[in-house]
Design a protein around this motif. Structure first.
Motif, PDB file in Angstrom:
ATOM      1  N   TRP A  12       0.805  -1.224   0.000  1.00  0.00           N
ATOM      2  CA  TRP A  12       0.000   0.000   0.000  1.00  0.00           C
ATOM      3  C   TRP A  12       0.838   1.274   0.000  1.00  0.00           C
ATOM      4  O   TRP A  12       0.313   2.362  -0.244  1.00  0.00           O
ATOM      5  CB  TRP A  12      -0.953   0.003   1.201  1.00  0.00           C
ATOM      6  N   ASN A  13       2.103   1.174   0.286  1.00  0.00           N
ATOM      7  CA  ASN A  13       2.953   2.367   0.292  1.00  0.00           C
ATOM      8  C   ASN A  13       3.809   2.489  -0.964  1.00  0.00           C
ATOM      9  O   ASN A  13       4.635   3.378  -1.058  1.00  0.00           O
ATOM     10  CB  ASN A  13       3.875   2.362   1.519  1.00  0.00           C
ATOM     11  N   LEU A  17      -0.084   1.908  -4.934  1.00  0.00           N
ATOM     12  CA  LEU A  17      -0.360   3.334  -5.139  1.00  0.00           C
ATOM     13  C   LEU A  17       0.018   3.757  -6.546  1.00  0.00           C
ATOM     14  O   LEU A  17      -0.732   4.474  -7.221  1.00  0.00           O
ATOM     15  CB  LEU A  17       0.394   4.165  -4.099  1.00  0.00           C
ATOM     16  N   LEU A  21      -2.830   4.837  -9.276  1.00  0.00           N
ATOM     17  CA  LEU A  21      -2.727   6.196  -9.808  1.00  0.00           C
ATOM     18  C   LEU A  21      -2.517   6.172 -11.319  1.00  0.00           C
ATOM     19  O   LEU A  21      -3.077   6.996 -12.054  1.00  0.00           O
ATOM     20  CB  LEU A  21      -1.577   6.946  -9.126  1.00  0.00           C
ATOM     21  N   THR A 133      -6.871  12.005  -5.431  1.00  0.00           N
ATOM     22  CA  THR A 133      -7.174  10.597  -5.685  1.00  0.00           C
ATOM     23  C   THR A 133      -8.646  10.413  -6.024  1.00  0.00           C
ATOM     24  O   THR A 133      -8.998   9.617  -6.902  1.00  0.00           O
ATOM     25  CB  THR A 133      -6.822   9.751  -4.452  1.00  0.00           C
ATOM     26  N   ARG A 296       1.913   9.633   0.440  1.00  0.00           N
ATOM     27  CA  ARG A 296       1.777   8.234   0.851  1.00  0.00           C
ATOM     28  C   ARG A 296       0.471   7.993   1.605  1.00  0.00           C
ATOM     29  O   ARG A 296      -0.298   7.086   1.267  1.00  0.00           O
ATOM     30  CB  ARG A 296       2.969   7.853   1.725  1.00  0.00           C
ATOM     31  N   ILE A 299      -2.962   9.447  -0.502  1.00  0.00           N
ATOM     32  CA  ILE A 299      -3.387   8.585  -1.601  1.00  0.00           C
ATOM     33  C   ILE A 299      -3.930   7.267  -1.064  1.00  0.00           C
ATOM     34  O   ILE A 299      -4.972   6.769  -1.512  1.00  0.00           O
ATOM     35  CB  ILE A 299      -2.218   8.343  -2.570  1.00  0.00           C
ATOM     36  N   ALA A 300      -3.225   6.676  -0.092  1.00  0.00           N
ATOM     37  CA  ALA A 300      -3.669   5.392   0.453  1.00  0.00           C
ATOM     38  C   ALA A 300      -5.053   5.500   1.077  1.00  0.00           C
ATOM     39  O   ALA A 300      -5.921   4.653   0.846  1.00  0.00           O
ATOM     40  CB  ALA A 300      -2.659   4.891   1.488  1.00  0.00           C
ATOM     41  N   LEU A 303      -7.750   6.045  -1.738  1.00  0.00           N
ATOM     42  CA  LEU A 303      -8.048   4.804  -2.453  1.00  0.00           C
ATOM     43  C   LEU A 303      -8.843   3.851  -1.580  1.00  0.00           C
ATOM     44  O   LEU A 303      -9.731   3.139  -2.056  1.00  0.00           O
ATOM     45  CB  LEU A 303      -6.743   4.138  -2.900  1.00  0.00           C
TER      46      LEU A 303
END
Length: 476
Positions: A12-13, A17, A21, A133, A296, A299-300, A303
């Motif tokens: 996830w990091n 991502l 994206l 996002t 980081r 966005i996580a 999503l």
């Protein structure tokens, strides 16, 4: 736990991502920025779909809903779309009903607690990345919902059913991968859709009112069970009534706080922008996280809350009686708009504005409590006829969102269970789901969260593969 945590941190990091994206940007460009039609899409969600010409049916993969709104459906075919038998009116689910079901599954504690943790761990700049996002994710949500409607079928009772498992099976001809995706949906339904939301519900009610987790778990299980007995029609009706009201009330609460914080709104926006684009963290964490840290976590969390790219929204979209895949895709795309572009942004603005105006309110607050600290600034809501303060209002919002997510995600898991084991499995699935609502309310959740994160990550790959390989069938 350590192994699961390490795997999730890696996925996830970094890789996920970048992958998601990239998909968001690809469909934004290839579909000619469908986000620019968001105003029309919202209007479409509030009105019936224009009927096709008498005695004809437009091809499932060749209808432009925007022209249908302003003019008429263009192309026609003398044969009905494949797999489309005439449905009894009692089996119909409106485009808005399908949207409400999707929103019920995505609007949850992530819109509040998720944003709070993003700001705490990534700094105020995470709000901007979370918002971006959502803006870009609308295009991916459009694409997966388009395919979901294009490859939908009717079950033995006449209901529309569909989702990425049907897209992968019928579009790609890969039954093992479709079955694997469906199994992941069932696991995720018991995780992110059931136990985690039930646990959030009991934590909120226990901290605010001191209610017993066992009592709350039983009540939540009973309410969820009563809704599930009625099937998709019952689920969509409940969601159509609850979700808009809950969403508007929460938006109103955020706007009331922003009005109270209006003197700091300009500084709040600049602070978010500076931290989102700053190459290095000023002080780290909630004080000001830098570009990489902000991106980081922003966005996580974005999503995670809107699920664009995971594919679950396509299951809700496929239940609609909309004639055109493009029409329903535009309507379903608005779920990401309301979920992330509006509600996550408002939550983030409220949190950061409170940080600037009332830094003392953050003393002793953990990473999930930034939103609660901000809502304490909302006085008694007697002007609205509500005899409680902002903190209680937030607790009520969290509890209500958790309950609607329980209901919305139950349908996602049900359709996956039906795909795997047939209609006979549905009563057994519902029974287990109701029991898991209670179990989730009373057990420690750290291991469940880690497993759920991993399952969500695993679901992304088959869904993205289907989107890419079938991209030529998608149009805006």
């Amino acid at each position: 736990m350590n192994l699961l945590s390490a795997i999730n941190q890696f996925l996830w990091n970094g890789p996920l991502l970048l992958l998601l994206l990239g998909i968001h940007l690809y469909f934004t460009i290839s579909l000619h920025v469908p986000q620019r039609h968001i105003g029309r899409a919202i209007r479409m969600s509030l009105q019936p779909e224009p009927a096709p010409k008498s005695g004809t049916a437009p091809p499932q993969d060749d209808v432009n809903p925007l022209s249908a709104v302003s003019k008429s459906l263009k192309r026609a075919s003398k044969q009905p779309p494949r797999g489309e038998e005439k449905a009894c009116p009692r089996h119909r689910v409106s485009p808005f009903g399908a949207l409400a079901t999707t929103l019920a599954a995505t609007l949850g504690t992530g819109n509040i607690i998720g944003v709070s943790t993003a700001v705490a761990l990534g700094g105020p700049g995470a709000v901007l990345w979370c918002w971006l996002t959502g803006v870009l994710g609308m295009a991916t949500a459009y694409a997966e919902c388009f395919l979901g409607v294009l490859y939908r079928r009717r079950d033995s009772e006449g209901h529309h059913i569909g989702g990425p498992m049907y897209v992968i099976r019928d579009g790609l001809g890969c039954k093992p991968l479709a079955g694997f995706y469906a199994l992941c949906i069932v696991v995720a339904a018991f995780g992110v859709g059931c136990t985690t939301q039930a646990n959030s519900l009991t934590q909120t009610t226990s901290l605010t009112w001191g209610l017993s987790p066992h009592l709350v778990g039983i009540a939540a299980a009973v309410i969820t069970g009563l809704v599930l007995i009625g099937g998709i029609r019952s689920i969509s009706r409940v969601c159509m009534r609850l979700v808009p009201v809950l969403g508007l009330l929460y938006i109103a609460g955020c706007l009331a706080l922003l009005w109270r914080f209006r003197s700091a709104l300009g500084a709040t926006c600049l602070y978010i922008l500076e931290n989102a684009l700053s190459p290095q963290a000023a002080l780290g964490g909630a004080a000001g996280g830098g570009l990489l840290l902000a991106a980081r976590y922003g966005i996580a969390r974005g999503l995670y809350t809107n699920e664009a790219g995971i594919g679950t929204s396509a299951i809700g979209a496929a239940s609609s009686d909309a004639f055109s895949p493009a029409y329903q895709a535009y309507v379903s795309m608005t779920a990401v708009f309301w979920d992330t572009v509006v509600m996550c942004l408002l939550t983030g603005l409220v949190i950061v504005a409170n940080m600037l105006l009332h830094p003392d309110s953050l003393t002793g607050i953990n990473e999930t409590g930034l939103a609660a600290a901000a809502f304490r600034s909302l006085p008694l809501l007697s002007a609205w006829g509500l005899p409680f303060d902002g903190e209680v209002f937030l607790a009520l919002s969290l509890a209500a969102f958790a309950l609607t997510t329980l209901i919305g995600w139950s349908y996602m898991g049900e359709k996956a269970a039906e795909y795997l084991w047939g209609p006979a499995a549905i009563p057994h699935y519902k029974l287990v789901y109701i029991v898991m609502v209670y179990v989730g309310a009373v057990i420690p959740m750290q291991l469940v969260w880690e497993c759920t994160d991993l399952v969500n990550a695993v679901m992304v790959l088959p869904n993205v593969v289907a989107l890419i390989l079938l991209r030529k069938k998608i149009h805006a």
